[in-house]
Enzyme design. Structure first.
Site, PDB file in Angstrom:
ATOM      1  N   HIS A 521       0.787  -1.171   0.001  1.00  0.00           N
ATOM      2  CA  HIS A 521      -0.049  -0.085   0.103  1.00  0.00           C
ATOM      3  C   HIS A 521       0.805   1.213   0.040  1.00  0.00           C
ATOM      4  CE1 HIS A 521      -3.540   2.502   1.211  1.00  0.00           C
ATOM      5  NE2 HIS A 521      -2.504   3.310   1.834  1.00  0.00           N
ATOM      6  N   GLU A 522       1.825   1.506   0.730  1.00  0.00           N
ATOM      7  CA  GLU A 522       2.608   2.456   1.008  1.00  0.00           C
ATOM      8  C   GLU A 522       3.471   2.681  -0.174  1.00  0.00           C
ATOM      9  OE1 GLU A 522       1.917   4.865   3.006  1.00  0.00           O
ATOM     10  OE2 GLU A 522       0.473   3.467   4.258  1.00  0.00           O
ATOM     11  N   HIS A 525       1.816   4.536  -3.083  1.00  0.00           N
ATOM     12  CA  HIS A 525       1.794   6.140  -2.646  1.00  0.00           C
ATOM     13  C   HIS A 525       3.281   6.536  -3.382  1.00  0.00           C
ATOM     14  CE1 HIS A 525      -1.523   6.940  -0.362  1.00  0.00           C
ATOM     15  NE2 HIS A 525      -1.145   6.246   0.743  1.00  0.00           N
ATOM     16  N   HIS A 528       3.074   6.573  -6.991  1.00  0.00           N
ATOM     17  CA  HIS A 528       2.232   7.810  -7.315  1.00  0.00           C
ATOM     18  C   HIS A 528       3.238   8.748  -7.405  1.00  0.00           C
ATOM     19  CE1 HIS A 528      -1.575   9.875  -6.735  1.00  0.00           C
ATOM     20  NE2 HIS A 528      -1.213  10.440  -7.864  1.00  0.00           N
TER      21      HIS A 528
END
Length: 741
Positions: A521-522, A525, A528
């Protein structure tokens, strides 16, 4: 996560947390003024070096376009550096506001992109120290500087000359001739200033500034109180009997935690999620499970000097007053105006649609656990400290899946390699370790990211994986520098931060499946940020709407369970063999197991957050409000909120996720629908779909309205059906549909 309101990420982060500052006297050690003409020369002193410039105020140097000077940072540098950087920013803003030429995009909006660069760099380092290396000396500076930083933010947004220039550009017919990205930046600047009170009268502006300064101080106290409770409440295990049920990896982590606290030969369960969750999952000592659980859920709620309840009450009152000043019914309406949801009512509609089936599923889970407890002869009713323990027993009984069987295959370093491989397959990135840049702690490692096809440098990725005193709990991504092309190519620097329990030297760190999902998940980021391809730094990377920013990160979680990752990177820590296909099949079969618990645990926090901020100016007793609201919602007594109100840092350590914790569910509606674009195609590694995702989501930052960006990727809006399928809940209306003939 950061929201970029000024050119600098640092200032933006402070403003989104309700912080901002007026610079007091600049105390940076600067060269003395020259002696007056004709004055007698001073006696020569012993060879004393001239005052050295504060290293935090020097532009970053070194390879890769410059890197943070972590090796030069000292805590005593922060206050004078912040004050000097604010003064520099103040002068830059004054030059823009007093520009004699008529307002244009270039001399006003674009000019603001260059302003505040020094403050950006200083506040980036300040934020890193605050979240990973906190201590009494730094905390004293935080308490002093928080209201000053808040006042400085208001000083800028309340600058009438500056706002008139921004408004003139926004309302000018010439705006239509700007590029779409320039128009988006102009809109963002204008709406931020209006929403921050630029149109208020002088008296209202003064009151608004006072509110923001007080909130900044309260946010600082809140987060410091939680950190103190995390560091000071530790359960010490004295004997082998206290370790009953714990797997070797958990025992090793507890031993290392005890030794780091000067208790060699004992074991310690620290008051963080990464330490608490495995203990509650495996410990056969029910009374110790309860003790660990109570320590964790009562952070900030112990009735002592670090109790956060009064802080929360005041924060809510001040937020309600600020919203009224700005012309909004509640703080929630103010916060959601520029989000994808637009209104609290739309966010509530989604949460309520998911809440009912989630609670129903949780009650089924409790019944399964109680049946096992009864069968074992345990004379107990399932309590919150029992949930994880008996859930594991149910998982074993229903799916023949034991997390202890899975965990040896989940080595932190191997999974990191798997993340790199996924990034290469989806986005064409390669990762190479580098040792020529300074780091702020020996645990931190750095990789250079390149485009595999061209060899072009993309950015740097810093990884800080382990828990330690002074580091806040949880996991997060940070941007040290944002990609931009405003004045030449500037590459990004991003970091991922976790709190895994460090084991014995040389031993692999084994993590749970849930922690592995968080790791991916991190990293989502980070990807992104690394994919960003925009001109202006304010629109770069993860600087998107709060309920959209979690979409790319939640989406990447899906790739953990792909066979390509598991077969190559889920290797047994002792044998080195890949995870067996039969075990992968069990994981897949149990993919929605315990989803009632996970959804209720999260969603109860999101609902409390929203309802607290829809209560307006009502004076709230946080504990009573939490208890009564959960009762009215039908919260299962066997589950506690993922973040209870007195420790809810997302909401009360800043404005960041206030009235916005629903964002994870909103984003997951996009996530579930977006992953179906891959499964409807050639699978998770469909290059065509991945390129469409990169082009329309990961690379565009905030240059495009998120709803438009998503439609460009998917060809439609996301409904709730894919979300319900992902979580294993009934799809609304599906049962009423007649089967096709």
């Amino acid at each position: 996560m950061r929201q970029f309101l000024f050119a600098s990420a640092g200032v933006a982060a402070l403003v989104s947390a309700g912080c901002a500052t007026t610079s007091q006297e600049v105390r940076e050690a600067a060269p003395s003024a020259p002696a007056a003409q004709g004055a007698p020369a001073a006696p020569s002193a012993p060879a004393e070096a001239a005052p050295v410039r504060n290293p935090l105020l020097v532009p970053w140097t070194g390879p890769y376009g410059g890197v943070p000077p972590f090796d030069k940072v000292r805590v005593e540098h922060f206050k004078p550096a912040l004050e000097a950087a604010m003064e520099e920013f103040r002068q830059e803003i004054a030059a823009i506001a007093n520009e004699p030429a008529a307002p244009t995009f270039e001399n006003t909006i674009a000019a603001m992109e260059s302003a505040g660069k020094t403050l950006d760099d200083v506040e980036t380092l300040y934020g890193i120290w605050g979240s990973t290396l906190s201590g009494p000396e730094l905390q004293a500076i935080q308490r002093e500087m928080a209201p000053k930083l808040a006042a400085f933010s208001d000083e800028i947004t309340q600058n009438e000359k500056l706002f008139r220039r921004i408004e003139a550009v926004y309302q000018s017919p010439e705006k239509a001739k700007l590029t779409p990205e320039q128009q988006r930046l102009t809109w963002l600047r204008y709406t931020h200033f209006v929403r921050a009170g630029a149109k208020l009268d002088a008296e209202a502006k003064k009151r608004l500034a006072g509110i923001n300064q007080r909130l900044a101080s309260l946010y600082t106290s809140f987060s410091q109180n939680v950190l103190a409770d995390e560091e000071n409440y530790v359960v010490v295990l004295e004997s082998e009997a206290d370790l009953a049920g714990l797997p070797d990896s958990v025992r090793a982590g507890a031993a290392a935690a005890a030794e780091s606290r000067g208790m060699k030969g004992k074991w310690a369960v620290t008051n963080t999620r990464s330490s608490m969750e495995p203990f509650l999952t495996y410990s056969a000592r029910r009374e110790l499970r309860e003790k660990v659980w109570r320590n964790y859920v009562n952070r900030g709620d112990n009735g002592d000097a670090r109790d956060n309840n009064q802080i929360i009450t005041e924060v809510l009152q001040l937020r309600a007053e600020r919203a009224k000043l700005l012309g909004y019914p509640t703080h929630a309406h103010w916060r959601l105006e520029n989000a994808m949801a637009k209104t609290p009512e739309r966010a509530m509609q989604l949460m309520e649609a998911v809440w009912t089936p989630a609670v129903a599923r949780a009650r089924e889970e409790v019944a399964d656990m109680q049946a096992i407890a009864n069968k074992e002869g345990a004379k107990l009713k399932i309590e919150p400290w029992d949930y994880r323990y008996y859930a594991e027993k149910v998982r074993k009984a229903k799916y023949d899946l034991d997390q202890n069987e899975v965990k040896p295959y989940l080595q932190l370093e191997k999974l990191r390699e798997g993340m790199f491989w996924v990034a290469g397959e989806l986005f064409g990135f390669s990762f190479t370790p580098v040792n020529d840049v300074p780091v702020y702690h020996p645990d931190v490692r750095v990789w250079e990211v390149k485009d595999k096809a061209s060899g072009k440098h993309v950015g740097l990725w810093y990884f800080d994986p382990y828990a330690r005193p002074g580091k806040r709990s949880g996991a997060w991504m940070n941007a040290y520098r944002n990609q931009e092309r405003f004045k030449g190519e500037v590459s990004t620097i991003v970091s991922n931060n976790s709190n895994f329990v460090k084991g014995a030297p040389g031993e692999p760190v084994l993590i749970s499946w849930s922690d592995a999902e968080t790791l991916f998940h991190e990293f989502g980021h980070a990807l992104h940020g690394l994919n960003s391809n925009v001109t202006y730094p304010t629109l770069s990377g993860t600087a998107v709407a709060r309920d959209y920013v979690e979409f790319p990160s939640q989406l990447l979680e899906h790739w953990l369970s792909t066979p390509e990752v598991l077969n190559t990177y889920a290797l047994h820590s002792q044998t080195g063999k890949p995870i067996p296909a039969a075990l992968v099949a069990k994981i897949e079969k149990a993919s929605t197991f315990n989803e009632g618990f996970a959804t209720v645990e999260y969603l109860s926090s999101a609902l409390i957050d929203m309802k607290l901020h829809l209560a307006g100016s009502q004076k709230i007793d946080p504990d009573a409000f939490e208890r009564d609201t959960l009762g009215a919602l039908g919260m299962p007594k066997e589950i506690v909120m993922r973040h209870r109100t007195p420790q809810f840092g997302h909401v009360f350590a800043g404005d960041g996720y206030s009235a916005g914790y629903y964002s994870y569910l909103w984003s997951d509606t996009l996530t579930a629908d977006a992953f179906e674009a891959f499964t409807e195609g050639k699978g998770p590694y469909d290059r065509t779909v991945a390129e469409r995702l990169r082009e329309n989501v990961f690379s565009v930052g905030n240059t495009v309205d998120p709803a438009e960006a998503y439609r460009s990727f998917r060809g439609k809006d996301a409904g709730i059906d894919a979300l319900m399928r992902k979580r294993g809940f009934p799809v609304p209306g599906a049962a009423r549909k007649k089967p096709a003939k």
